[in-house]
Design a protein around this motif. Structure first.
Motif, PDB file in Angstrom:
ATOM      1  N   GLN A  74      11.063  20.192  -1.380  1.00 42.48           N
ATOM      2  CA  GLN A  74       9.879  19.334  -1.399  1.00 42.48           C
ATOM      3  C   GLN A  74      10.176  18.020  -2.109  1.00 42.48           C
ATOM      4  O   GLN A  74       9.704  16.953  -1.691  1.00 42.48           O
ATOM      5  CB  GLN A  74       8.729  20.061  -2.095  1.00 42.48           C
ATOM      6  CG  GLN A  74       8.233  21.282  -1.326  1.00 42.48           C
ATOM      7  CD  GLN A  74       6.775  21.571  -1.586  1.00 42.48           C
ATOM      8  OE1 GLN A  74       6.228  21.171  -2.604  1.00 42.48           O
ATOM      9  NE2 GLN A  74       6.148  22.262  -0.644  1.00 42.48           N
ATOM     10  N   ILE A  75      10.945  18.093  -3.174  1.00 44.04           N
ATOM     11  CA  ILE A  75      11.295  16.867  -3.892  1.00 44.04           C
ATOM     12  C   ILE A  75      12.098  15.940  -2.987  1.00 44.04           C
ATOM     13  O   ILE A  75      11.919  14.718  -3.004  1.00 44.04           O
ATOM     14  CB  ILE A  75      12.080  17.177  -5.177  1.00 44.04           C
ATOM     15  CG1 ILE A  75      11.181  17.868  -6.196  1.00 44.04           C
ATOM     16  CG2 ILE A  75      12.663  15.907  -5.780  1.00 44.04           C
ATOM     17  CD1 ILE A  75      11.875  18.208  -7.500  1.00 44.04           C
ATOM     18  N   VAL A  77      11.856  15.546   0.207  1.00 42.28           N
ATOM     19  CA  VAL A  77      10.929  14.863   1.103  1.00 42.28           C
ATOM     20  C   VAL A  77      10.216  13.730   0.372  1.00 42.28           C
ATOM     21  O   VAL A  77      10.083  12.607   0.884  1.00 42.28           O
ATOM     22  CB  VAL A  77       9.898  15.864   1.669  1.00 42.28           C
ATOM     23  CG1 VAL A  77       8.805  15.139   2.432  1.00 42.28           C
ATOM     24  CG2 VAL A  77      10.584  16.886   2.555  1.00 42.28           C
ATOM     25  N   TYR A  78       9.780  14.049  -0.831  1.00 37.17           N
ATOM     26  CA  TYR A  78       9.093  13.055  -1.656  1.00 37.17           C
ATOM     27  C   TYR A  78      10.011  11.882  -1.975  1.00 37.17           C
ATOM     28  O   TYR A  78       9.639  10.715  -1.836  1.00 37.17           O
ATOM     29  CB  TYR A  78       8.622  13.745  -2.936  1.00 37.17           C
ATOM     30  CG  TYR A  78       7.900  12.889  -3.935  1.00 37.17           C
ATOM     31  CD1 TYR A  78       6.804  12.119  -3.578  1.00 37.17           C
ATOM     32  CD2 TYR A  78       8.292  12.871  -5.278  1.00 37.17           C
ATOM     33  CE1 TYR A  78       6.127  11.354  -4.517  1.00 37.17           C
ATOM     34  CE2 TYR A  78       7.615  12.125  -6.218  1.00 37.17           C
ATOM     35  CZ  TYR A  78       6.539  11.371  -5.836  1.00 37.17           C
ATOM     36  OH  TYR A  78       5.877  10.624  -6.771  1.00 37.17           O
ATOM     37  N   ALA A  81      10.523   9.547   0.932  1.00 36.41           N
ATOM     38  CA  ALA A  81       9.382   8.645   1.137  1.00 36.41           C
ATOM     39  C   ALA A  81       9.433   7.460   0.183  1.00 36.41           C
ATOM     40  O   ALA A  81       9.360   6.301   0.598  1.00 36.41           O
ATOM     41  CB  ALA A  81       8.071   9.408   0.971  1.00 36.41           C
ATOM     42  N   VAL A  82       9.575   7.729  -1.107  1.00 40.34           N
ATOM     43  CA  VAL A  82       9.472   6.647  -2.078  1.00 40.34           C
ATOM     44  C   VAL A  82      10.756   5.821  -2.168  1.00 40.34           C
ATOM     45  O   VAL A  82      10.704   4.593  -2.297  1.00 40.34           O
ATOM     46  CB  VAL A  82       9.071   7.182  -3.471  1.00 40.34           C
ATOM     47  CG1 VAL A  82       7.645   7.718  -3.438  1.00 40.34           C
ATOM     48  CG2 VAL A  82      10.027   8.229  -3.975  1.00 40.34           C
ATOM     49  N   ALA A  85      11.003   3.496   0.842  1.00 41.71           N
ATOM     50  CA  ALA A  85      10.068   2.382   0.664  1.00 41.71           C
ATOM     51  C   ALA A  85      10.638   1.368  -0.315  1.00 41.71           C
ATOM     52  O   ALA A  85      10.562   0.153  -0.105  1.00 41.71           O
ATOM     53  CB  ALA A  85       8.718   2.908   0.171  1.00 41.71           C
ATOM     54  N   GLY A 134      10.705  -3.684  -7.763  1.00 40.89           N
ATOM     55  CA  GLY A 134       9.654  -4.359  -8.505  1.00 40.89           C
ATOM     56  C   GLY A 134       8.345  -3.599  -8.523  1.00 40.89           C
ATOM     57  O   GLY A 134       7.370  -4.055  -9.109  1.00 40.89           O
ATOM     58  N   ASN A 135       8.328  -2.439  -7.870  1.00 44.98           N
ATOM     59  CA  ASN A 135       7.088  -1.652  -7.814  1.00 44.98           C
ATOM     60  C   ASN A 135       7.125  -0.529  -8.867  1.00 44.98           C
ATOM     61  O   ASN A 135       7.932   0.380  -8.795  1.00 44.98           O
ATOM     62  CB  ASN A 135       6.897  -1.072  -6.406  1.00 44.98           C
ATOM     63  CG  ASN A 135       5.540  -0.411  -6.238  1.00 44.98           C
ATOM     64  OD1 ASN A 135       5.214   0.542  -6.924  1.00 44.98           O
ATOM     65  ND2 ASN A 135       4.743  -0.956  -5.330  1.00 44.98           N
ATOM     66  N   GLU A 136       6.220  -0.652  -9.839  1.00 43.22           N
ATOM     67  CA  GLU A 136       6.205   0.291 -10.947  1.00 43.22           C
ATOM     68  C   GLU A 136       5.972   1.726 -10.508  1.00 43.22           C
ATOM     69  O   GLU A 136       6.490   2.667 -11.107  1.00 43.22           O
ATOM     70  CB  GLU A 136       5.098  -0.089 -11.949  1.00 43.22           C
ATOM     71  CG  GLU A 136       5.351  -1.359 -12.724  1.00 43.22           C
ATOM     72  CD  GLU A 136       6.482  -1.202 -13.734  1.00 43.22           C
ATOM     73  OE1 GLU A 136       6.667  -0.070 -14.230  1.00 43.22           O
ATOM     74  OE2 GLU A 136       7.185  -2.188 -13.993  1.00 43.22           O
ATOM     75  N   PHE A 137       5.189   1.901  -9.462  1.00 42.06           N
ATOM     76  CA  PHE A 137       4.827   3.251  -9.047  1.00 42.06           C
ATOM     77  C   PHE A 137       5.989   3.921  -8.328  1.00 42.06           C
ATOM     78  O   PHE A 137       6.249   5.104  -8.531  1.00 42.06           O
ATOM     79  CB  PHE A 137       3.568   3.224  -8.184  1.00 42.06           C
ATOM     80  CG  PHE A 137       2.347   2.808  -8.963  1.00 42.06           C
ATOM     81  CD1 PHE A 137       1.541   3.761  -9.552  1.00 42.06           C
ATOM     82  CD2 PHE A 137       2.057   1.464  -9.139  1.00 42.06           C
ATOM     83  CE1 PHE A 137       0.439   3.384 -10.299  1.00 42.06           C
ATOM     84  CE2 PHE A 137       0.959   1.081  -9.889  1.00 42.06           C
ATOM     85  CZ  PHE A 137       0.145   2.028 -10.473  1.00 42.06           C
ATOM     86  N   LEU A 138       6.668   3.161  -7.500  1.00 37.32           N
ATOM     87  CA  LEU A 138       7.853   3.705  -6.841  1.00 37.32           C
ATOM     88  C   LEU A 138       8.910   4.040  -7.887  1.00 37.32           C
ATOM     89  O   LEU A 138       9.565   5.087  -7.818  1.00 37.32           O
ATOM     90  CB  LEU A 138       8.396   2.713  -5.821  1.00 37.32           C
ATOM     91  CG  LEU A 138       7.487   2.419  -4.618  1.00 37.32           C
ATOM     92  CD1 LEU A 138       8.115   1.351  -3.728  1.00 37.32           C
ATOM     93  CD2 LEU A 138       7.215   3.692  -3.821  1.00 37.32           C
ATOM     94  N   ARG A 140       8.472   4.847 -11.078  1.00 35.92           N
ATOM     95  CA  ARG A 140       8.115   6.043 -11.824  1.00 35.92           C
ATOM     96  C   ARG A 140       8.312   7.288 -10.985  1.00 35.92           C
ATOM     97  O   ARG A 140       8.773   8.316 -11.479  1.00 35.92           O
ATOM     98  CB  ARG A 140       6.677   5.965 -12.292  1.00 35.92           C
ATOM     99  CG  ARG A 140       6.268   7.254 -12.974  1.00 35.92           C
ATOM    100  CD  ARG A 140       4.891   7.138 -13.547  1.00 35.92           C
ATOM    101  NE  ARG A 140       4.335   5.820 -13.228  1.00 35.92           N
ATOM    102  CZ  ARG A 140       3.367   5.254 -13.895  1.00 35.92           C
ATOM    103  NH1 ARG A 140       2.859   5.885 -14.919  1.00 35.92           N
ATOM    104  NH2 ARG A 140       2.897   4.075 -13.554  1.00 35.92           N
ATOM    105  N   ALA A 141       7.951   7.197  -9.692  1.00 34.36           N
ATOM    106  CA  ALA A 141       8.101   8.349  -8.802  1.00 34.36           C
ATOM    107  C   ALA A 141       9.562   8.785  -8.738  1.00 34.36           C
ATOM    108  O   ALA A 141       9.883   9.970  -8.845  1.00 34.36           O
ATOM    109  CB  ALA A 141       7.584   8.011  -7.413  1.00 34.36           C
ATOM    110  N   ARG A 148      13.222  15.887 -12.613  1.00 30.35           N
ATOM    111  CA  ARG A 148      13.044  17.271 -12.153  1.00 30.35           C
ATOM    112  C   ARG A 148      14.294  17.826 -11.487  1.00 30.35           C
ATOM    113  O   ARG A 148      14.531  19.028 -11.496  1.00 30.35           O
ATOM    114  CB  ARG A 148      11.911  17.337 -11.131  1.00 30.35           C
ATOM    115  CG  ARG A 148      10.561  17.119 -11.746  1.00 30.35           C
ATOM    116  CD  ARG A 148       9.560  17.984 -11.027  1.00 30.35           C
ATOM    117  NE  ARG A 148       8.242  17.757 -11.541  1.00 30.35           N
ATOM    118  CZ  ARG A 148       7.253  18.639 -11.402  1.00 30.35           C
ATOM    119  NH1 ARG A 148       7.469  19.773 -10.770  1.00 30.35           N
ATOM    120  NH2 ARG A 148       6.083  18.378 -11.895  1.00 30.35           N
TER     121      ARG A 148
END
Lengths: 220, 220
Positions: A74-75, A77-78, A81-82, A85, A134-138, A140-141, A148
DNA sequence: GATACCAGCTTGGTATACCAAAACGGTATC
DNA sequence: GATACCGTTTTGGTATACCAAGCTGGTATC
């Protein structure tokens, strides 16, 4: 530095360094005496590590997260995605100079470099690539995902050839990003993540008996 | 239910419901007396809300996270990455029956439905769609993103027409997913997220003076 | 009148005491 | 020998006391 940060950092290192095995039970009193801090900062640290997924609750108590093979899939796949991007954003940047800094980081590893350093650089590659977006959310993800994955990657039995292949794949991804070829970078990165996952899951699955013999909880 | 969960839930609701305004300072003693719990569970709740991004540290103290327009843009990019990945997985499922459950949820809203309910359903659409993918990490990512967006979406000035458009777009995405057309579902979802972001940022940017007049901290 | 300084108060950080529930262990009974 | 029961211990949950750092307001000095 506060006691809470102190405990959090040391406990995280012990968990990631497998000094405390996957599946092991933790008591607040043990941590308290082990690190010389009282229960208040200990509890705060545990709460943070819980949100990182490194520890979980087992009824009323605390347990170090087991190695979970399904979760690794699952990780992946996640991550795909990130990270895809992120690398697409990076490839579309005007100034892609940061790519060269990451390439230099990769090149700092050679045959003499200790395995621990290879491990760190292998994770930092993905984290720093996400940072370039430059995207903080990407960012952190990716950082969370790599945290993990850290223990599983450490347990993976990797031969010299596998290390070299990952190194080459990393460089190929950087080359595509540097050239501004987002599609190619995305394709290479996807393949890299899928390949890493396959090798990782296969290695741990084959070795699950050995891991359990070491006292590590392994969930399939 | 433990005091910690109690405080956490109530405090989150107060923040998301704007009973405590963006940018407002929080003291542990105030929360303690407000909810009748001691500082230990209060601190635990604050630590959790911090990781959710609903509160942050301001030097030594606590502050409710301000409305951050730049962050909204970054969240949209993040959402697009994870939600598109999720809907692609869903469209590839053998059993896509869950899609109809979400459609029924959308249809439970009509002209008589209070705005609060529209707001909740609008978020749950995205969360439940991510849940169908079966990937825990994608689900959590979407849930976290929607939590962070919640206050901004509530402050957005939305006319009847915008609500209807969002409703129609949601149904179109479901139709594509139900038909197993991953590319179309991804295209529609991307456009939907981008459109939502544009309307949201424009609305809040235009209204930023009004928001600040209400005592809300707005970062551009 | 402005400014530097000091006392008191507020606040988060920490240690610790107390509690209830759950886990553990031993014993008695069948 | 197995099992049910009860007392003890352990453990997380909570309340609270104490501390140091920082903020505030007032005062004294120039």
């Amino acid at each position: 530095m506060s006691q809470m940060q102190n405990v959090e950092r040391q406990l995280r290192e012990m968990i990631l360094g497998l000094e405390i095995g996957p599946g092991e039970r933790l008591t607040e009193r043990w941590i308290e005496s082990r690190f010389g801090a009282s229960r208040t900062p200990v509890r705060a640290a545990l709460l943070r590590l819980e949100t990182e997924g490194l520890i979980g609750r087992d009824g009323r108590g605390w347990t170090v997260a087991p190695i979970n093979l399904a979760e690794l899939g699952q990780i992946a796949v996640y991550r795909e995605a990130v990270e895809v991007a992120a690398v697409r954003l990076t490839a579309a940047l005007e100034d892609r100079g940061g790519v060269d800094v990451i390439a230099a980081m990769l090149d700092s590893c050679d045959a003499e470099t200790p395995r621990e350093e290879w491990h760190r650089v292998g994770m930092d590659f993905h984290i720093e690539l996400a940072r370039l977006s430059g995207n903080e959310f990407l960012l952190r993800a990716v950082r969370d995902a790599m945290t993990r994955l850290s223990r599983a990657r450490w347990l993976e039995v990797r031969d010299e050839k596998a290390l070299g292949r990952a190194w080459a794949e990393h460089h190929a991804i950087l080359a595509a990003a540097r050239a501004g070829d987002a599609d190619e970078a995305a394709r290479l990165l996807s393949a890299h993540i899928a390949g890493s996952r396959d090798r990782l899951v296969t290695s741990l699955h084959d070795d699950r008996r050995g891991l359990r013999a070491r006292g590590f909880a392994v969930v399939e």
